[in-house]
Enzyme design. Structure first.
Site: not given
Length: 329
Positions: A230-231
């Protein structure tokens, strides 16, 4: 240097300690020793039990009741996070590992690994004494089932090994005893290879780093992989508009506080992120709140008494949970 007579006497002593039927060894020790045949026979019998243990099988006759009895020996031992030495203290997964080890069964060290050992038990109604109960998702606590809705566990800092009620529904129940070759139990030598094949990390970039840091800080490696997905979409050179850097998108000040000198180095970044997540999970005792703290800071979570009302953080938490579920975490 010990002669053959002395070695054979020692083997006989070991057989007695390991409860190996002595008839074969007795015959060997009284037979002619020319050519070393008796010595080889005695040695084979003496080491048979240890060989079975090394491959993950149980000692002869071990039962769930034996696991319970082994665990009860540690009642009153104080909880010490990260300790495997009963003289100093034990944490929850160390207690489980120690009880099984006392019976010759080597389990992985961490709770999330133990939640995959052996075979699945459908529910608490089907659980038997000696089964492993695992809690939360990702798993961060384990105990040994005693029967009658009771379990023995090392609960938390400031507490000690004790018997308590099963206070919530386990997310995993695993049976090691009674499964063929104690499925899921591995020797120390085999464990690194087993870890590399754990869970849904096959083909995931930097899987070895997630596994290593997860084991070091007792954090699910799937969770670390989900955060990285996600990051940064697994991009170790990523930089956000706010200045977060690298695979795990650490802010420079946060990285320094974690001892990370170079956030663009994947190994350092994953180690720092695992340490940070472990701290948040320990502090908030909730995965969504720990993820919110990772994104917005622990101060913001405390200030708002939950997930902060920031659009980014409100979207971030379910994104990571969805990525985690996709990895089987």
């Amino acid at each position: 240097m010990m002669g053959i007579d002395g070695v054979l006497a020692r083997i006989s002593e070991l057989n007695s300690q390991l409860r190996v039927v002595p008839a074969t060894v007795g015959a060997a020790t009284s037979a002619p020793r020319t050519g070393g045949t008796a010595f080889a026979s005695a040695l084979a019998n003496a080491t048979a039990t240890d060989t079975a243990t090394d491959t993950g099988t149980t000692r002869a006759g071990a039962t769930g009741a034996d696991v319970v009895a082994a665990a009860k020996k540690y009642l009153g031992t104080r909880y010490v996070f990260g300790s495997t030495d009963p003289a100093k203290g034990l944490d929850c997964s160390a207690l489980v590992q120690r009880a099984y080890r006392d019976l010759g069964i080597e389990l992985p060290r961490n709770s999330w690994q133990q939640a995959k050992a052996g075979t699945k038990v459908a529910n608490l109604a089907a659980a038997q004494p000696g089964d492993i109960l695992a809690f939360n998702s990702p798993v961060n606590h384990v105990a040994i089932y005693l029967g009658d809705n009771k379990m023995i566990a090392a609960p938390k800092p400031g507490d000690h090994v004790k018997i308590q009620s099963v206070y919530e529904t386990p997310t995993h129940i695993r049976r090691v005893l009674g499964t063929e070759a104690a499925t899921g139990a591995t020797t120390a030598a085999a464990r690194p290879a087993a870890l590399r094949q754990t869970g849904g990390l096959a083909g995931v970039p930097y899987a070895d780093l997630f596994l290593k840091a997860g084991a070091k800080y007792h954090v699910s490696p799937e969770l670390l992989a989900a955060v990285a997905k996600v990051e940064s979409s697994y991009n170790p050179k990523a930089v956000s508009p706010a200045g977060a850097q690298g695979l795990m998108q650490l802010m420079p000040a946060t990285a320094r506080g974690l001892g990370v000198r170079n956030s663009f180095d994947p190994a350092q970044a994953v180690d720092g992120a695992a340490k940070l997540l472990a701290n948040h999970l320990k502090e908030f005792k909730s995965l969504p709140l720990a993820l919110a703290a990772y994104n917005a800071g622990g101060g913001a979570v405390h200030k708002y008494g939950g997930i902060p009302p920031f659009a980014e953080t409100q979207a971030y938490v379910p994104k990571v949970q969805k990525a985690l579920a996709a990895l089987g975490g």
